[in-house]
Enzyme design. Sequence first.
Site, PDB file in Angstrom:
ATOM      1  N   GLY A  46     -15.346  36.617  32.632  1.00  0.00           N
ATOM      2  CA  GLY A  46     -14.591  36.100  31.494  1.00  0.00           C
ATOM      3  C   GLY A  46     -15.323  34.920  30.890  1.00  0.00           C
ATOM      4  O   GLY A  46     -16.156  34.302  31.554  1.00  0.00           O
ATOM      5  N   GLN A  51     -16.531  27.204  26.288  1.00  0.00           N
ATOM      6  CA  GLN A  51     -17.613  27.146  27.286  1.00  0.00           C
ATOM      7  C   GLN A  51     -18.992  27.217  26.642  1.00  0.00           C
ATOM      8  O   GLN A  51     -19.990  26.876  27.283  1.00  0.00           O
ATOM      9  CB  GLN A  51     -17.445  28.250  28.346  1.00  0.00           C
ATOM     10  CG  GLN A  51     -16.197  28.047  29.213  1.00  0.00           C
ATOM     11  CD  GLN A  51     -16.053  29.131  30.250  1.00  0.00           C
ATOM     12  OE1 GLN A  51     -15.485  30.177  29.993  1.00  0.00           O
ATOM     13  NE2 GLN A  51     -16.574  28.910  31.439  1.00  0.00           N
ATOM     14  N   CYS A  94     -16.075  29.433  38.319  1.00  0.00           N
ATOM     15  CA  CYS A  94     -16.107  29.225  36.875  1.00  0.00           C
ATOM     16  C   CYS A  94     -17.550  28.993  36.460  1.00  0.00           C
ATOM     17  O   CYS A  94     -18.272  28.235  37.104  1.00  0.00           O
ATOM     18  CB  CYS A  94     -15.249  28.013  36.500  1.00  0.00           C
ATOM     19  SG  CYS A  94     -15.220  27.677  34.734  1.00  0.00           S
ATOM     20  N   LEU A  95     -17.954  29.633  35.379  1.00  0.00           N
ATOM     21  CA  LEU A  95     -19.332  29.472  34.900  1.00  0.00           C
ATOM     22  C   LEU A  95     -19.598  28.025  34.472  1.00  0.00           C
ATOM     23  O   LEU A  95     -20.744  27.596  34.446  1.00  0.00           O
ATOM     24  CB  LEU A  95     -19.608  30.442  33.746  1.00  0.00           C
ATOM     25  CG  LEU A  95     -19.552  31.936  34.126  1.00  0.00           C
ATOM     26  CD1 LEU A  95     -19.626  32.810  32.885  1.00  0.00           C
ATOM     27  CD2 LEU A  95     -20.652  32.299  35.107  1.00  0.00           C
ATOM     28  N   HIS A 136      -6.869  31.937  33.904  1.00  0.00           N
ATOM     29  CA  HIS A 136      -8.004  31.006  34.038  1.00  0.00           C
ATOM     30  C   HIS A 136      -8.618  30.733  32.654  1.00  0.00           C
ATOM     31  O   HIS A 136      -8.908  29.589  32.299  1.00  0.00           O
ATOM     32  CB  HIS A 136      -9.030  31.634  34.994  1.00  0.00           C
ATOM     33  CG  HIS A 136     -10.349  30.925  35.094  1.00  0.00           C
ATOM     34  ND1 HIS A 136     -10.800  30.351  36.263  1.00  0.00           N
ATOM     35  CD2 HIS A 136     -11.352  30.726  34.189  1.00  0.00           C
ATOM     36  CE1 HIS A 136     -11.999  29.814  36.063  1.00  0.00           C
ATOM     37  NE2 HIS A 136     -12.365  30.036  34.815  1.00  0.00           N
ATOM     38  N   GLU A 137      -8.773  31.796  31.855  1.00  0.00           N
ATOM     39  CA  GLU A 137      -9.378  31.647  30.520  1.00  0.00           C
ATOM     40  C   GLU A 137      -8.472  30.876  29.566  1.00  0.00           C
ATOM     41  O   GLU A 137      -8.945  30.027  28.794  1.00  0.00           O
ATOM     42  CB  GLU A 137      -9.715  33.016  29.919  1.00  0.00           C
ATOM     43  CG  GLU A 137     -10.659  33.892  30.732  1.00  0.00           C
ATOM     44  CD  GLU A 137     -11.919  33.196  31.184  1.00  0.00           C
ATOM     45  OE1 GLU A 137     -12.340  32.219  30.556  1.00  0.00           O
ATOM     46  OE2 GLU A 137     -12.487  33.635  32.207  1.00  0.00           O
ATOM     47  N   HIS A 140      -8.748  27.279  29.916  1.00  0.00           N
ATOM     48  CA  HIS A 140      -9.899  26.691  29.198  1.00  0.00           C
ATOM     49  C   HIS A 140      -9.504  26.280  27.784  1.00  0.00           C
ATOM     50  O   HIS A 140      -9.983  25.268  27.265  1.00  0.00           O
ATOM     51  CB  HIS A 140     -11.061  27.684  29.113  1.00  0.00           C
ATOM     52  CG  HIS A 140     -11.940  27.740  30.329  1.00  0.00           C
ATOM     53  ND1 HIS A 140     -12.655  26.651  30.804  1.00  0.00           N
ATOM     54  CD2 HIS A 140     -12.251  28.759  31.168  1.00  0.00           C
ATOM     55  CE1 HIS A 140     -13.355  27.007  31.876  1.00  0.00           C
ATOM     56  NE2 HIS A 140     -13.128  28.284  32.126  1.00  0.00           N
TER      57      HIS A 140
HETATM   58  O1  GNR Z   1     -16.859  34.838  36.382  1.00  0.00           O
HETATM   59  C1  GNR Z   1     -15.767  34.365  36.693  1.00  0.00           C
HETATM   60  N1  GNR Z   1     -15.141  34.776  37.818  1.00  0.00           N
HETATM   61  C2  GNR Z   1     -13.838  34.443  38.146  1.00  0.00           C
HETATM   62  C3  GNR Z   1     -13.393  34.713  39.448  1.00  0.00           C
HETATM   63  C4  GNR Z   1     -12.099  34.411  39.816  1.00  0.00           C
HETATM   64  C5  GNR Z   1     -11.243  33.848  38.907  1.00  0.00           C
HETATM   65  C6  GNR Z   1     -11.662  33.560  37.626  1.00  0.00           C
HETATM   66  C7  GNR Z   1     -12.952  33.859  37.235  1.00  0.00           C
HETATM   67  S1  GNR Z   1     -13.471  33.534  35.628  1.00  0.00           S
HETATM   68  C8  GNR Z   1     -15.179  33.289  35.854  1.00  0.00           C
HETATM   69  C9  GNR Z   1     -15.890  33.130  34.526  1.00  0.00           C
HETATM   70  C10 GNR Z   1     -15.392  31.881  33.838  1.00  0.00           C
HETATM   71  O2  GNR Z   1     -15.719  30.774  34.145  1.00  0.00           O
HETATM   72  N2  GNR Z   1     -14.536  32.045  32.881  1.00  0.00           N
HETATM   73  O3  GNR Z   1     -14.009  30.983  32.238  1.00  0.00           O
HETATM   74 NI    NI Z   2     -14.039  29.385  33.723  1.00  0.00          NI
END
Ligand code: GNR
Ligand code: NI
Length: 172
Positions: A46, A51, A94-95, A136-137, A140
């Site tokens: 995601g 980001q 998270c990236l 999670h997104e 952000h």
């Molecule tokens: O790549 C991602 N893996 C992930 C694993 C578990 C819960 C959420 C994520 S999102 C993350 C990519 C990211 O940072 N998205 O904002």
């Molecule tokens: Ni993230």
Amino acid sequence: MAVKTIITEPNPLLRQISKPVDKVGDEERLLMDDMLETMYAANGIGLAAIQIGIPKRIIVMDICKEENKKEPRYFVNPVIKNKDILKSTYEEGCLSVPNQFAEVDRPKKCDIEYLDYNGEKKILKAEGLLATCIQHEIDHLEGILFIDYLSKLKKSMIIKKLSKNKSTRIVV
Ligand code: GNR
Ligand code: NI
């Protein structure tokens, strides 16, 4: 299409609240294409526009596990509806918080109202990894990172590590 640089913590941009999109036009579609390419290049599932430094309420996702198969999803102005009272726990990463992982509890199921790639209004019933990832997104978009749910100690240790890595990178 282009791979963009992903911003990492600590960076005040990640704490910005993203702005709603008023029309899904070519500019937004181009952004979604770049976001998807950036996400695939970083092996993520995601990515939120902030980001890559753009404070718009746009998310791309692909949670398909099969190799060589793509199932891109696009969410513009997503809103969470009907959060489940039951929670599920996932080991999140998270990236924008590279190489750090921790368990986070979130509602197990939820519905998402959003506009798709063509600007059409959609509702998605999400559960499992899809529900976790979309929440999670959407965090952000509000300037929230998964580390905000950890204890103060765990969070500060992670931020300290990331700051150290950043300063090292400048020196080298
Ligand atoms: O790549 C991602 N893996 C992930 C694993 C578990 C819960 C959420 C994520 S999102 C993350 C990519 C990211 O940072 N998205 O904002
Ligand atoms: Ni993230």
